[in-house]
Design a protein around this motif. Structure first.
Motif, mmCIF file in Angstrom:
data_model
loop_
_atom_site.group_PDB
_atom_site.id
_atom_site.type_symbol
_atom_site.label_atom_id
_atom_site.label_comp_id
_atom_site.label_asym_id
_atom_site.label_seq_id
_atom_site.Cartn_x
_atom_site.Cartn_y
_atom_site.Cartn_z
ATOM 1 N N UNK A 42 0.827 -1.223 0.000
ATOM 2 C CA UNK A 42 0.000 0.000 0.000
ATOM 3 C C UNK A 42 0.857 1.268 0.000
ATOM 4 N N UNK A 43 2.173 1.099 0.017
ATOM 5 C CA UNK A 43 3.084 2.249 0.040
ATOM 6 C C UNK A 43 3.684 2.427 -1.349
ATOM 7 N N UNK A 44 3.286 3.471 -2.031
ATOM 8 C CA UNK A 44 3.773 3.756 -3.381
ATOM 9 C C UNK A 44 4.685 4.975 -3.317
ATOM 10 N N UNK A 45 5.931 4.825 -3.785
ATOM 11 C CA UNK A 45 6.905 5.912 -3.670
ATOM 12 C C UNK A 45 7.136 6.638 -4.993
ATOM 13 N N UNK A 46 6.655 6.053 -6.086
ATOM 14 C CA UNK A 46 6.872 6.656 -7.397
ATOM 15 C C UNK A 46 5.722 6.261 -8.312
ATOM 16 N N UNK A 125 -4.181 -1.063 -29.163
ATOM 17 C CA UNK A 125 -4.800 0.061 -29.863
ATOM 18 C C UNK A 125 -3.735 1.143 -30.043
ATOM 19 N N UNK A 126 -4.004 2.094 -30.906
ATOM 20 C CA UNK A 126 -3.169 3.288 -30.994
ATOM 21 C C UNK A 126 -3.452 4.161 -29.780
ATOM 22 N N UNK A 127 -2.538 5.063 -29.486
ATOM 23 C CA UNK A 127 -2.736 6.089 -28.456
ATOM 24 C C UNK A 127 -3.056 5.484 -27.084
ATOM 25 N N UNK A 128 -2.116 4.701 -26.565
ATOM 26 C CA UNK A 128 -2.283 4.041 -25.268
ATOM 27 C C UNK A 128 -1.502 4.802 -24.211
ATOM 28 N N UNK A 129 -2.106 4.944 -23.047
ATOM 29 C CA UNK A 129 -1.412 5.519 -21.898
ATOM 30 C C UNK A 129 -1.514 4.547 -20.730
ATOM 31 N N UNK A 130 -0.348 4.287 -20.118
ATOM 32 C CA UNK A 130 -0.269 3.393 -18.970
ATOM 33 C C UNK A 130 0.170 4.194 -17.750
ATOM 34 N N UNK A 131 -0.342 3.809 -16.592
ATOM 35 C CA UNK A 131 0.021 4.449 -15.320
ATOM 36 C C UNK A 131 0.542 3.360 -14.391
ATOM 37 N N UNK A 132 1.714 3.618 -13.788
ATOM 38 C CA UNK A 132 2.353 2.639 -12.904
ATOM 39 C C UNK A 132 2.577 3.258 -11.532
ATOM 40 N N UNK A 133 2.236 2.521 -10.491
ATOM 41 C CA UNK A 133 2.637 2.858 -9.127
ATOM 42 C C UNK A 133 3.759 1.892 -8.761
ATOM 43 N N UNK A 134 4.827 2.412 -8.131
ATOM 44 C CA UNK A 134 5.993 1.598 -7.776
ATOM 45 C C UNK A 134 6.240 1.668 -6.273
ATOM 46 N N UNK A 135 6.638 0.536 -5.697
ATOM 47 C CA UNK A 135 6.927 0.481 -4.262
ATOM 48 C C UNK A 135 8.380 0.817 -3.948
ATOM 49 N N UNK A 136 9.219 0.959 -4.976
ATOM 50 C CA UNK A 136 10.638 1.299 -4.786
ATOM 51 C C UNK A 136 11.027 2.364 -5.807
ATOM 52 N N UNK A 137 12.012 3.160 -5.462
ATOM 53 C CA UNK A 137 12.498 4.186 -6.369
ATOM 54 C C UNK A 137 13.277 3.557 -7.514
ATOM 55 N N UNK A 138 13.209 4.157 -8.681
ATOM 56 C CA UNK A 138 13.957 3.689 -9.846
ATOM 57 C C UNK A 138 15.446 3.913 -9.629
ATOM 58 N N UNK A 139 16.213 2.875 -9.835
ATOM 59 C CA UNK A 139 17.674 2.928 -9.720
ATOM 60 C C UNK A 139 18.249 2.353 -11.014
ATOM 61 N N UNK A 140 18.770 3.204 -11.909
ATOM 62 C CA UNK A 140 19.257 2.728 -13.211
ATOM 63 C C UNK A 140 20.281 1.605 -13.132
ATOM 64 N N UNK A 141 21.129 1.612 -12.111
ATOM 65 C CA UNK A 141 22.148 0.568 -12.011
ATOM 66 C C UNK A 141 21.579 -0.770 -11.508
ATOM 67 N N UNK A 142 20.289 -0.817 -11.199
ATOM 68 C CA UNK A 142 19.637 -2.057 -10.775
ATOM 69 C C UNK A 142 18.566 -2.521 -11.767
ATOM 70 N N UNK A 143 18.418 -1.782 -12.869
ATOM 71 C CA UNK A 143 17.407 -2.197 -13.842
ATOM 72 C C UNK A 143 17.915 -3.376 -14.664
ATOM 73 N N UNK A 144 16.980 -4.212 -15.087
ATOM 74 C CA UNK A 144 17.309 -5.393 -15.877
ATOM 75 C C UNK A 144 16.083 -5.768 -16.704
ATOM 76 N N UNK A 145 16.241 -6.788 -17.523
ATOM 77 C CA UNK A 145 15.127 -7.222 -18.348
ATOM 78 C C UNK A 145 15.285 -8.657 -18.807
#
Length: 182
Positions: A42-46, A125-145
């Motif tokens: 329930x805690x969203x930081x970003x 569809x065309x023209x899509x918008x997504x909304x994301x709530x995150x429980x942790x701050x984005x850290x580029x050096x920890x991103x992966x895929x």
């Protein structure tokens, strides 16, 4: 809100109760008490928004490695998407499982994705918008895929790819991705 448990342990599709009249519609899309009844974050930081012009666009499969692993609450606020996530949690009963859900902005649907899962989507569809709530701050050096074309994951994308970044196209396959320990 209706909470529907999904194939991945701790994941839910959430559909708000939409009330309508001559003015339009109203729905509650988050309630701490209801989320806590399911032991959900329930805690969203970003909060982030993704705008996608072209039908068939792919984003993902993205995640952050610990200690910045994040729970996500994802909602399609305009258009329709094919949402996908993969369980990377080493000790999860659904480790390696792939879950797919269609999210339609008209229904106000959301998906709750527990930390330790890679996430992506394809626009239907065309023209899509997504909304994301995150429980942790984005850290580029920890991103992966994880690679969206991984044959072992066997994701059945509903449309041909219209837009896919080089970065997303070149993520490693699941078998070479280090399992996440939380």
């Amino acid at each position: 809100m209706i909470f529907e448990a999904l194939e991945i342990d701790g994941a839910y599709k959430i559909t708000p109760n939409k009330l309508g009249d001559s003015r339009g519609a109203f729905a509650r899309v988050f309630c701490m008490e209801e989320f806590q009844q399911y032991n959900l974050e329930v805690r969203w930081v970003q909060m982030n928004t993704s705008i996608n012009a072209t039908k068939g666009t792919i984003r993902g499969l993205h995640y952050q490695r610990p200690p910045y692993a994040e729970t996500k609450l994802v909602r399609c606020v305009r258009g329709k998407v094919f949402d996908v996530f993969v369980d990377l949690r080493k000790d999860s009963p659904s480790y390696g499982a792939v879950c797919t859900v269609e999210l339609d902005s008209a229904a106000l649907e959301m998906v709750y994705i527990p930390k330790g899962c890679a996430h992506g989507f394809q626009t239907l569809t065309d023209d899509v918008e997504m909304h994301y709530c995150h429980s942790a701050f984005y850290k580029p050096d920890h991103e992966a895929g994880v690679n969206i074309k991984d044959p072992k994951l066997a994701i059945k994308w509903p449309l041909p790819f219209s837009v896919l970044s080089d970065k997303d196209q070149n993520h490693p396959i699941f078998e070479t991705t280090e399992p996440i320990t939380l």
